[in-house]
Motif scaffolding. Sequence first.
Motif, PDB file in Angstrom:
ATOM      1  N   GLY A 101      13.690  -2.062   1.763  1.00  0.00           N
ATOM      2  CA  GLY A 101      14.066  -1.913   0.372  1.00  0.00           C
ATOM      3  C   GLY A 101      13.156  -2.651  -0.584  1.00  0.00           C
ATOM      4  N   CYS A 102      12.114  -3.299  -0.052  1.00  0.00           N
ATOM      5  CA  CYS A 102      11.207  -4.104  -0.875  1.00  0.00           C
ATOM      6  C   CYS A 102       9.774  -3.589  -0.833  1.00  0.00           C
ATOM      7  N   TYR A 103       9.279  -3.232   0.370  1.00  0.00           N
ATOM      8  CA  TYR A 103       7.862  -2.917   0.536  1.00  0.00           C
ATOM      9  C   TYR A 103       7.639  -1.402   0.579  1.00  0.00           C
ATOM     10  N   PRO A 104       6.769  -0.872  -0.260  1.00  0.00           N
ATOM     11  CA  PRO A 104       6.514   0.573  -0.259  1.00  0.00           C
ATOM     12  C   PRO A 104       5.998   1.111   1.064  1.00  0.00           C
ATOM     13  N   ALA A 105       5.302   0.278   1.834  1.00  0.00           N
ATOM     14  CA  ALA A 105       4.714   0.757   3.086  1.00  0.00           C
ATOM     15  C   ALA A 105       5.741   0.926   4.196  1.00  0.00           C
ATOM     16  N   LEU A 106       6.923   0.326   4.052  1.00  0.00           N
ATOM     17  CA  LEU A 106       7.880   0.285   5.168  1.00  0.00           C
ATOM     18  C   LEU A 106       8.949   1.354   5.066  1.00  0.00           C
ATOM     19  N   ALA A 161       0.843  -1.200   0.000  1.00  0.00           N
ATOM     20  CA  ALA A 161       0.000   0.000   0.000  1.00  0.00           C
ATOM     21  C   ALA A 161       0.875   1.245   0.000  1.00  0.00           C
ATOM     22  N   ARG A 162       0.770   2.043  -1.036  1.00  0.00           N
ATOM     23  CA  ARG A 162       1.611   3.235  -1.137  1.00  0.00           C
ATOM     24  C   ARG A 162       1.105   4.387  -0.282  1.00  0.00           C
ATOM     25  N   ASP A 163      -0.120   4.290   0.210  1.00  0.00           N
ATOM     26  CA  ASP A 163      -0.678   5.339   1.050  1.00  0.00           C
ATOM     27  C   ASP A 163      -0.530   5.034   2.535  1.00  0.00           C
ATOM     28  N   LEU A 164       0.243   3.998   2.866  1.00  0.00           N
ATOM     29  CA  LEU A 164       0.461   3.598   4.256  1.00  0.00           C
ATOM     30  C   LEU A 164       1.938   3.727   4.571  1.00  0.00           C
ATOM     31  N   THR A 220      22.411   1.309   4.826  1.00  0.00           N
ATOM     32  CA  THR A 220      22.448   2.166   3.641  1.00  0.00           C
ATOM     33  C   THR A 220      22.633   1.377   2.364  1.00  0.00           C
ATOM     34  N   GLU A 221      23.456   0.349   2.392  1.00  0.00           N
ATOM     35  CA  GLU A 221      23.716  -0.413   1.171  1.00  0.00           C
ATOM     36  C   GLU A 221      22.451  -1.028   0.590  1.00  0.00           C
ATOM     37  N   THR A 222      21.509  -1.414   1.461  1.00  0.00           N
ATOM     38  CA  THR A 222      20.304  -2.091   0.988  1.00  0.00           C
ATOM     39  C   THR A 222      19.090  -1.185   0.932  1.00  0.00           C
ATOM     40  N   ALA A 223      18.918  -0.352   1.955  1.00  0.00           N
ATOM     41  CA  ALA A 223      17.729   0.509   2.015  1.00  0.00           C
ATOM     42  C   ALA A 223      17.992   1.904   1.492  1.00  0.00           C
ATOM     43  N   GLY A 224      19.246   2.289   1.333  1.00  0.00           N
ATOM     44  CA  GLY A 224      19.559   3.648   0.934  1.00  0.00           C
ATOM     45  C   GLY A 224      19.254   4.630   2.051  1.00  0.00           C
ATOM     46  N   GLU A 231      17.511  -8.270   8.020  1.00  0.00           N
ATOM     47  CA  GLU A 231      16.061  -8.283   7.857  1.00  0.00           C
ATOM     48  C   GLU A 231      15.463  -6.909   7.532  1.00  0.00           C
ATOM     49  N   LEU A 232      15.772  -5.918   8.354  1.00  0.00           N
ATOM     50  CA  LEU A 232      15.044  -4.661   8.259  1.00  0.00           C
ATOM     51  C   LEU A 232      15.371  -3.877   6.997  1.00  0.00           C
ATOM     52  N   ALA A 233      16.653  -3.739   6.680  1.00  0.00           N
ATOM     53  CA  ALA A 233      16.998  -3.001   5.459  1.00  0.00           C
ATOM     54  C   ALA A 233      16.457  -3.693   4.215  1.00  0.00           C
TER      55      ALA A 233
END
Length: 479
Positions: free
Chosen positions: A383-388, A359-362, A411-415, A377-379
């Motif tokens: 880096g995968c789900y728009p909501a996170l 969900a892009r609005d969450l 940073t390497e994974t999530a930027g 896990e977290l990064a």
Amino acid sequence: MTARFTPAEAKPFALHPDRLFPADPVTRAIARRLYSAVADLPIVSPHGHTDAAWFAEDRPFPDPARLFIVPDHYVHRMLYSQGIAPETVGVPRLDGGPVEQDPRAIWRLFASNFFLFRGTPSWLWLNHAFTTVFGVEEQPSADNADRLYDIIAEALARPEFRPRALFERFNIEALATTESPLDDLRHHRAIRDSGWKGRVVTAFRPDPVVDPDFPNFSANLAELGRITGCDVASWRGYLAALADRRAYFKTMGATSTDHGHPSARTADLPASEAEALFDRVKGGQAAPADAELFRAQMLTEMARLSLADGLVMQIHPGSRRDHNPWIFKTFGKDKGCDIPGPTDYVSALKPLLDRFGNARDLTIILFTLDETAYSRELAPLAGCYPALKLGPAWWFFDSPEGMKRYREAVTETAGFYNTVGFNDDTRAFLSIPARHDVARRCDCAFLARLVAEHRLEEDEAFEVAQDLAYRLVKAAYKL
């Protein structure tokens, strides 16, 4: 009982302008330039535990001890680790038993043991407040305790040291407190109605009415029903009551919710199973497995409500609360004895993410006290789900080394743009500018290294530094 070691005598002290910057002169020069662009940006503090009554009533803070020591679990945690009893620094007992009442005596004990904080983030925060807010030019010690007490006490009696004046002096653009759904938010209403221009908003913390292990859970549900007029004996009425309180919090400026669960587990039960589960837990005698499953279901329900009402969702899992039973029994919650524990996210969050992760609005902001989860896990999840989005280094890791490890791990994974800048999560009002200054310096140090290693252009680093210090947090928290 006092500490086992004898500190050095009081000495002149000033914060070094290059603190927390790299030792290498080339990289340090870059960090200085980056920091100059963010040092004076307004502070956005989207999550914390300061008292809304301070800003509603704008009364002088009572004395140095009750400002810096009695309410700060970072302080009495360190002192207690050296055998200094909480009673001796004024921490109230639940049974009403005797505790030290003389603020000067409390301050003397603290000052005599200030050396214990060397190397800790508390040392940075406290010294920042002493020097930049009160003009103190010595570190506290047994020798100067009374002199420093008088300097701070005399300042606190002046109008420019009242909460609203300090709020403005600190250049705080917005500050969020955290309240229970059962709070009537009278202090937020008073702030709104006063005409003062400072922006202090609330955040919705539903733990007392969504965690069956919370003290007085059944009575809390009854109170929730009373103040909303909803039938909280039914699953549908209970959810309606939560939606009602969320809507009320929004009228008082809330843009976020906060969830302090023991784990990040989520569930997405069929409606009939969720209703049956609620019937088992609402009486306040839930089995441990049912309590954990109910908390898991409620995270998913809160995500559903956030998608509907637009409140940003924060999940703060992984604290083993009140680990020291004697401290909890004697002094109650939030007295410095919460301990980090290992936390699973990939499996735990999957039911919620299966339903709402795209969900892009969450916006769901994840925090952790388990640093091993950042790169594993977290990064990758962020880096995968728009909501996170990833919250900053939190609590035990709200420190220079913790911030450095955080940036290196994610940073390497999530930027940078799947993170949300910084929030201070503090009860100690005067630590807010200190904490934000530490975060800005640490981020500039990290960016300077990337520039020095030719992994980022300096003009890009200037833009990122301002995003991390100011723009990302405003966008993520809708402030």
